[in-house]
Design an enzyme around this catalytic site. Sequence first.
Site, PDB file in Angstrom:
ATOM      1  N   SER A  58      -9.513   1.919   2.791  1.00 13.25           N
ATOM      2  CA  SER A  58      -8.672   2.710   1.906  1.00 13.25           C
ATOM      3  C   SER A  58      -7.665   1.888   1.102  1.00 13.25           C
ATOM      4  O   SER A  58      -7.076   2.389   0.134  1.00 13.25           O
ATOM      5  CB  SER A  58      -7.904   3.765   2.713  1.00 13.25           C
ATOM      6  OG  SER A  58      -7.057   3.170   3.672  1.00 13.25           O
ATOM      7  N   LYS A  64       0.840  -1.195   0.000  1.00 11.19           N
ATOM      8  CA  LYS A  64       0.000   0.000   0.000  1.00 11.19           C
ATOM      9  C   LYS A  64       0.877   1.247   0.000  1.00 11.19           C
ATOM     10  O   LYS A  64       1.852   1.335   0.743  1.00 11.19           O
ATOM     11  CB  LYS A  64      -0.910  -0.012   1.227  1.00 11.19           C
ATOM     12  CG  LYS A  64      -1.890   1.159   1.306  1.00 11.19           C
ATOM     13  CD  LYS A  64      -2.766   1.041   2.548  1.00 11.19           C
ATOM     14  CE  LYS A  64      -3.764   2.188   2.634  1.00 11.19           C
ATOM     15  NZ  LYS A  64      -4.625   2.083   3.837  1.00 11.19           N
ATOM     16  N   SER A  90      -9.815  -0.325   6.814  1.00 15.81           N
ATOM     17  CA  SER A  90      -9.122  -0.179   5.536  1.00 15.81           C
ATOM     18  C   SER A  90      -8.467  -1.449   5.017  1.00 15.81           C
ATOM     19  O   SER A  90      -8.093  -1.513   3.853  1.00 15.81           O
ATOM     20  CB  SER A  90      -8.070   0.935   5.635  1.00 15.81           C
ATOM     21  OG  SER A  90      -8.703   2.188   5.727  1.00 15.81           O
TER      22      SER A  90
END
Length: 507
Positions: A190, A115, A214
């Site tokens: 996210s 990420k 997330s």
Amino acid sequence: MTGLSRREFVALATASIATAAARCTNQKAMTERKGSTSDLVGLSAINAVARLTKGEVTAERYAAALLERCQQGKALNAFITLLQERVLQAARAADRLRSSGGKLGPLHGLPIPVKDSVNTKDMPTSGGTPALRSFEPKEDAPIVRALLAAGAIVLGKTNLHELSFGWTSNNLAFGAVHNPYDVQRIPGGSSGGTAVAVAARMAPLGVAEDTEGSIRVPAAMCGITGFRPTTTRYVSTGVVPITPLFDQVGPHARTVGDLALFDSVATGDWSSLPATELKGTKLGLARSYWFSDLDSEVDRVADEALRKLQDAGAELVEAEIPDLGRLVDLTTNPIQNHDARYALKEYLEKYGAGVTLDQLIAQASADIRRDFRDLLPGGKFFVEDAAYKVARDVHLPKLKEIYREYFARTGVAAIVFPATMIPPPLIGEDVEVMIGRKKVAFETAVARNIAPGSTAGLPGLILPAGMSSGGLPIALEFDGPAGSDRSLLALGLSAERALGTIPPPRF
């Protein structure tokens, strides 16, 4: 054909055909031995590492297959940074290590997407926001160092909801991430890019991060497994933050076994992990909080999944958690809304980002600028220091206590519930959604169910439960007591078998 008789020509032609046939047979055998691209991209992390370690396939061949898959799925916009030649160079180095008889790590040659809020020293860490587009930290985050030390390769940096401030991954700066099951829909956020990369077979295992869902929301909406460990189980520094009280890195994968592999690498716990026998295992259901007002398809799939768990021998224990909703309201948002500006300012200074918080927000996308304005004095979500201290020091300990009391009273190994109230909505449906004939706030529909566990610091496991009638993934979440991470993963191994698999995306 000058100089050749007809008989000689026929003989030569026959020999040429035979040679070509033999060459094709040899090439086919070699391809089967190395593995076709479609076979390779479908491997779990455990199986891929086993083949790489044995030399059944080279790290370069495997990396090339994943990179080819990344290109096929480029329109999904899963990556912000993808440096193909660097990945192949690292794979060749892994092959040389194996050829020389060097010691191979438990993730030998495995490309892993990370990420883009997690620091990497050899490529940018943008946080999905324009001001950090070229920011290259001087050192890797601890979780990245652990993966690299185990032999992994950073495949690339994945797209995300800007600054991790949302659940859609509709990033206005770097473009929306698209759900591989329906490209018009969100993948969740996210950590949407990592989830899409894993779901779309661009990699079997990825690094995500979870403050309030997330890891879990994208895993649920992309039909994969996800694991948020007990808060602080994995070192989560070197990550663009929201609040140190809740922020936690963790993995996305397609199997629970791969989640357990990640857990072992991150913690050094290599104890055996036999699957928990479901027969006689107690699973908690608190219906008044987690099962109310669900989309009809989520309700249907969840009920079918619970029956599968019961058929496998699990005992469902109906018991409520008193005061849960009120305590979540008093802790989750107040703590995050207070800490975000302070934690982000400290991150920018500590890691030498070269921009101030004011500069970062000024360059952010319009939706993120609006969100941060709301957190400042005079904003509708501003939290005074005195109110914050009450949330942190009074209400949060009480929330953790009611969970401890619940697990002790019921004897359940985990609480089980639908991860979200809705299947993945369309990109742009991020204010309100329709559930039946009722308008529901998007934040409620996506975050109501996942917020309590992460706020209380519990380990949470996402497993695909089935598909909606429209072909969209729906998931269950299993939350265990704080510190029960390995036990929850062991339970997940059996629950995964009981629930079965869902079809992969065809995009």
